[in-house]
Scaffold this motif. Structure first.
Motif, PDB file in Angstrom:
ATOM      1  N   GLY A  73       0.868  -0.975  -0.020  1.00 45.84           N
ATOM      2  CA  GLY A  73      -0.018   0.061  -0.042  1.00 45.84           C
ATOM      3  C   GLY A  73       0.922   1.105  -0.064  1.00 45.84           C
ATOM      4  N   THR A  74       1.741   1.319   0.851  1.00 44.09           N
ATOM      5  CA  THR A  74       2.565   2.752   0.770  1.00 44.09           C
ATOM      6  C   THR A  74       3.713   2.775  -0.280  1.00 44.09           C
ATOM      7  N   CYS A  75       3.907   1.642  -1.112  1.00 42.01           N
ATOM      8  CA  CYS A  75       5.079   1.664  -2.115  1.00 42.01           C
ATOM      9  C   CYS A  75       4.894   2.777  -3.016  1.00 42.01           C
ATOM     10  N   PRO A  76       3.642   2.608  -3.990  1.00 42.84           N
ATOM     11  CA  PRO A  76       3.771   3.583  -5.111  1.00 42.84           C
ATOM     12  C   PRO A  76       3.835   5.112  -4.596  1.00 42.84           C
ATOM     13  N   GLY A  77       3.203   5.147  -3.507  1.00 44.52           N
ATOM     14  CA  GLY A  77       3.425   6.822  -2.927  1.00 44.52           C
ATOM     15  C   GLY A  77       4.714   7.096  -2.587  1.00 44.52           C
ATOM     16  N   GLN A  78       5.539   6.211  -1.863  1.00 39.07           N
ATOM     17  CA  GLN A  78       6.938   6.334  -1.562  1.00 39.07           C
ATOM     18  C   GLN A  78       7.677   6.511  -2.692  1.00 39.07           C
ATOM     19  N   ASN A  79       7.579   5.381  -3.811  1.00 43.49           N
ATOM     20  CA  ASN A  79       8.148   5.720  -5.077  1.00 43.49           C
ATOM     21  C   ASN A  79       8.064   7.054  -5.721  1.00 43.49           C
ATOM     22  N   PHE A  80       6.691   7.478  -5.686  1.00 45.65           N
ATOM     23  CA  PHE A  80       6.456   8.646  -6.552  1.00 45.65           C
ATOM     24  C   PHE A  80       7.433   9.780  -5.763  1.00 45.65           C
ATOM     25  N   ILE A  81       7.391   9.950  -4.258  1.00 45.12           N
ATOM     26  CA  ILE A  81       7.873  10.979  -3.699  1.00 45.12           C
ATOM     27  C   ILE A  81       9.390  10.773  -3.805  1.00 45.12           C
ATOM     28  N   TYR A  82       9.962   9.594  -3.820  1.00 46.30           N
ATOM     29  CA  TYR A  82      11.455   9.233  -3.888  1.00 46.30           C
ATOM     30  C   TYR A  82      11.917   9.940  -5.355  1.00 46.30           C
ATOM     31  N   THR A  83      11.043   9.532  -6.162  1.00 42.89           N
ATOM     32  CA  THR A  83      11.436   9.957  -7.861  1.00 42.89           C
ATOM     33  C   THR A  83      11.474  11.321  -7.902  1.00 42.89           C
ATOM     34  N   HIS A  84      10.650  12.044  -7.059  1.00 48.10           N
ATOM     35  CA  HIS A  84      10.566  13.454  -7.535  1.00 48.10           C
ATOM     36  C   HIS A  84      11.802  14.151  -6.547  1.00 48.10           C
ATOM     37  N   LEU A  85      12.052  13.519  -5.585  1.00 45.47           N
ATOM     38  CA  LEU A  85      13.238  13.907  -4.765  1.00 45.47           C
ATOM     39  C   LEU A  85      14.504  13.808  -5.608  1.00 45.47           C
ATOM     40  N   ASN A  86      14.636  12.905  -6.274  1.00 50.04           N
ATOM     41  CA  ASN A  86      15.956  12.504  -7.264  1.00 50.04           C
ATOM     42  C   ASN A  86      15.826  13.765  -8.243  1.00 50.04           C
ATOM     43  N   ARG A  87      14.986  13.942  -8.897  1.00 49.48           N
ATOM     44  CA  ARG A  87      14.859  15.229  -9.742  1.00 49.48           C
ATOM     45  C   ARG A  87      15.304  16.555  -9.065  1.00 49.48           C
ATOM     46  N   ALA A  88      14.848  16.780  -7.807  1.00 49.10           N
ATOM     47  CA  ALA A  88      15.092  18.005  -7.065  1.00 49.10           C
ATOM     48  C   ALA A  88      16.726  17.951  -6.860  1.00 49.10           C
ATOM     49  N   ILE A  89      17.101  16.738  -6.570  1.00 46.40           N
ATOM     50  CA  ILE A  89      18.658  16.713  -5.970  1.00 46.40           C
ATOM     51  C   ILE A  89      19.526  17.147  -7.449  1.00 46.40           C
ATOM     52  N   VAL A  90      18.831  16.526  -8.494  1.00 44.93           N
ATOM     53  CA  VAL A  90      19.853  16.920  -9.499  1.00 44.93           C
ATOM     54  C   VAL A  90      19.682  18.313  -9.997  1.00 44.93           C
ATOM     55  N   LYS A  91      18.496  18.825 -10.125  1.00 52.44           N
ATOM     56  CA  LYS A  91      18.220  20.280 -10.147  1.00 52.44           C
ATOM     57  C   LYS A  91      18.856  21.404  -9.380  1.00 52.44           C
ATOM     58  N   TYR A  92      18.917  21.060  -8.163  1.00 51.36           N
ATOM     59  CA  TYR A  92      19.611  21.949  -7.196  1.00 51.36           C
ATOM     60  C   TYR A  92      20.777  21.318  -6.434  1.00 51.36           C
ATOM     61  N   ASP A  93      21.180  20.493  -6.894  1.00 57.51           N
ATOM     62  CA  ASP A  93      22.603  19.817  -6.558  1.00 57.51           C
ATOM     63  C   ASP A  93      22.410  19.676  -4.858  1.00 57.51           C
ATOM     64  N   LEU A  94      21.433  18.913  -4.315  1.00 59.59           N
ATOM     65  CA  LEU A  94      21.333  18.873  -3.041  1.00 59.59           C
ATOM     66  C   LEU A  94      22.153  17.782  -2.658  1.00 59.59           C
ATOM     67  N   ASP A  95      22.435  17.845  -1.273  1.00 58.85           N
ATOM     68  CA  ASP A  95      22.934  16.794  -0.374  1.00 58.85           C
ATOM     69  C   ASP A  95      21.728  16.489   0.340  1.00 58.85           C
ATOM     70  N   MET A  96      21.176  15.331   0.100  1.00 60.93           N
ATOM     71  CA  MET A  96      19.783  14.738   0.646  1.00 60.93           C
ATOM     72  C   MET A  96      19.974  13.311   1.143  1.00 60.93           C
ATOM     73  N   ILE A  97      19.228  13.065   2.284  1.00 69.61           N
ATOM     74  CA  ILE A  97      18.917  11.773   2.629  1.00 69.61           C
ATOM     75  C   ILE A  97      17.480  11.541   2.826  1.00 69.61           C
ATOM     76  N   TYR A  98      16.920  10.066   2.672  1.00 70.00           N
ATOM     77  CA  TYR A  98      15.658   9.887   2.650  1.00 70.00           C
ATOM     78  C   TYR A  98      15.312   8.870   3.763  1.00 70.00           C
ATOM     79  N   LEU A  99      14.377   9.284   4.565  1.00 70.93           N
ATOM     80  CA  LEU A  99      13.980   8.575   5.668  1.00 70.93           C
ATOM     81  C   LEU A  99      12.454   8.017   5.545  1.00 70.93           C
ATOM     82  N   SER A 100      12.201   6.649   5.672  1.00 66.35           N
ATOM     83  CA  SER A 100      11.242   6.092   5.215  1.00 66.35           C
ATOM     84  C   SER A 100      10.308   5.759   6.413  1.00 66.35           C
ATOM     85  N   GLY A 101       9.576   6.514   7.009  1.00 63.52           N
ATOM     86  CA  GLY A 101       8.706   6.412   8.070  1.00 63.52           C
ATOM     87  C   GLY A 101       7.668   5.582   8.266  1.00 63.52           C
TER      88      GLY A 101
END
Length: 505
Positions: A73-101
């Motif tokens: 149940g949680t997987c597709p939503g988390q995948n969606f968020i993670y995917t968009h965070l990847n895009r933001a990391i590339v666009k803004y050159d972010l130092d980012m970690i992900y915590l799955s709550g």
């Protein structure tokens, strides 16, 4: 008397509605959607498949695990968020970690690590080809394999999925003394009902925008727990907005179920959040003003089990509690359910996402962040890579001479307090040591530490007849919050990202 002014510096006003110009081009949407489909495919297959990983032949019973264990149940939503965070990391050159709550859905984070290559770097046997994919699927929730939640062995994770409720506290601990780090923390809406998480929204009162990094909470509203609706999903948007604003956050809502529209909405919200974090930090670091800002957060509402089977045996599954665990049961129902499973898995079109050898196609390989910018490979999520020894004095110098029994009166905790004070002093410059306690550092006789540092506090201060003792927006004693859950969670996040500290209570 308290200051008259609001101690919370207001956030920059967000536009009342999205710009008419979408933030993503059609090519960007295509790449993002392809990555999301690939991650969803890998997440679903980890639940079910032992063989035939790319569906090169019709799906058969012998291709399936005999016992299906895990959570969808949680997987597709988390995948969606993670995917968009990847895009933001590339666009803004972010130092980012992900915590799955959310606690479960470890298959989603493993899928993301596998796609960007960080999983195969840690576990070379799980190669990015058809044979490696088969091993990836087989090991999940399988004897001798890996757990169904985001476990310690998952690259890029510092939050144990079974330790439900601590993700946000871990995120704040991770960014303390890490001024360039952003911890993106996905909070499950079921997890949000736990005591530790409910208290953790107040962690923003202890984050210094000059010396610390930033936490970006993303509340994942998918509506259901294992058999019940979630509280946050059944209150009005207005009430949820008031709740988070009352906790000092500036929330933005991303809601819907149509993928292309949701891609545009999420990209716009993340662009806003990143720019707001950068604006807050730039202001604080150029002016020296550490006044507490309203940090951004995102409330993300999507269907539970999004993109999965809509119904099975006449019962709704997508956007329902039935999507929480295994959406299509097997066992006695295998013959009846096998065509439904195959139709679901083929709906992601794996033939478009993986080449003849089973490797991600060029469109996917070019999408992900590179090197240490991948969240599965970020050094902050593997604290041993960054750990530096703590400078400590010789403990023997603090011994109390007792020439005869009963001749000297002394308190062991006061002696320890002097030692801890000097440990703090020796490591002030390196900024890698903190003390964590639920309002008990002084009562536990460790108050000598206040000779060299103060209590971290960014809340309202009293001006006259100051009854506040040792409060400091950059203090290194984290004992101004009474919740033991919170202090322990902060400590865990701080230690797991390569620093030192202790908890006293």
């Amino acid at each position: 008397m308290p200051k008259a002014a609001d101690p919370v510096r207001p956030a920059q006003k967000a536009p009342a509605r999205m710009s008419k110009k979408d933030p993503l081009t059609k090519e960007q949407v295509r790449a993002i959607d392809a990555w999301w489909r690939a991650a969803n495919y890998l997440s679903a297959c980890q639940l079910y498949l032992l063989d035939n990983p790319l569906l090169r032949e019709p799906l058969k019973e012998e291709h399936l695990k005999r016992t299906i264990v895990g959570y969808w149940g949680t997987c597709p939503g988390q995948n969606f968020i993670y995917t968009h965070l990847n895009r933001a990391i590339v666009k803004y050159d972010l130092d980012m970690i992900y915590l799955s709550g959310p606690g479960h859905g470890g298959n989603a984070i493993v899928a993301q690590d596998y796609l960007d290559g960080s999983y195969s770097e840690v576990y070379p046997n799980i190669s990015r080809d058809e044979a490696g994919m088969k091993r990836l699927f087989r090991q999940f929730a399988f004897p001798g394999g890996i757990p169904s939640h985001t476990a310690p062995e998952t690259p890029g994770s510092i939050n144990e999925g079974g330790e439900l409720g601590y993700s946000l506290a871990h995120a704040f601990g991770a960014v303390m003394d890490n001024p360039d780090l952003i911890a993106a923390c996905v909070v499950g809406d079921g997890e949000a009902e736990t005591g530790p998480l409910a208290a953790a929204w107040h962690s923003n009162k202890f984050l210094n925008p000059i010396t610390d990094g930033a936490v970006l909470p993303i509340l994942h509203l998918n509506g259901f727990k294992i058999g019940n609706p979630t509280i946050f999903s059944r209150i009005s948007r207005e009430e949820a907005e008031m709740f988070f604003k009352g906790c000092g956050w500036e929330p933005r809502f991303v809601e819907g179920d149509e993928p292309e529209q949701m891609h545009q909405k999420m990209a716009a919200a993340l662009d806003w959040a990143v720019r707001e974090i950068q604006r807050v930090q730039e202001y604080a670091r150029t002016t020296g003003d550490a006044a507490r800002p309203r940090w951004p957060m995102i409330v993300f509402r999507s269907p539970k089990g999004w993109t999965g089977p809509k119904e099975v045996d006449g019962n709704p599954v997508e956007d329902c509690f039935r999507a929480h665990q295994v959406p299509i049961s097997m066992g006695p129902d295998t013959e009846k359910h096998l065509p439904i499973l195959e139709q679901w898995l083929r709906s992601y079109h794996p033939e478009e996402l993986f080449d003849e050898e089973g490797r991600p196609v060029d469109l996917l390989r070019s999408f992900a962040p590179k090197g240490d910018r991948r969240m599965g490979a970020n050094p902050h999520a593997n604290g041993g890579l960054l750990l530096r020894d703590l400078r400590t004095p010789d403990f023997r110098d603090y011994g109390v001479e007792v020439p005869a029994p009963g001749e000297v009166e002394a308190q062991d905790m006061l002696v320890l307090g002097g030692y801890v004070r000097d440990v703090m002093k020796l490591n002030l410059e390196s900024r890698n040591f903190r003390i964590f306690a639920p309002d008990e550092t002084a009562s536990n006789r460790l108050h000598p530490v206040f000779e060299v540092t103060g209590r971290r506090f960014l809340g309202e201060r009293y001006e006259n007849e100051d009854p506040d003792e040792h409060l400091d927006p950059d203090g290194r004693v984290m004992d101004s919050m009474l919740s033991e859950h919170m202090c322990e969670g902060w400590l865990e996040g701080y230690l797991l990202t390569g620093r030192h500290g202790f908890f006293n209570s």
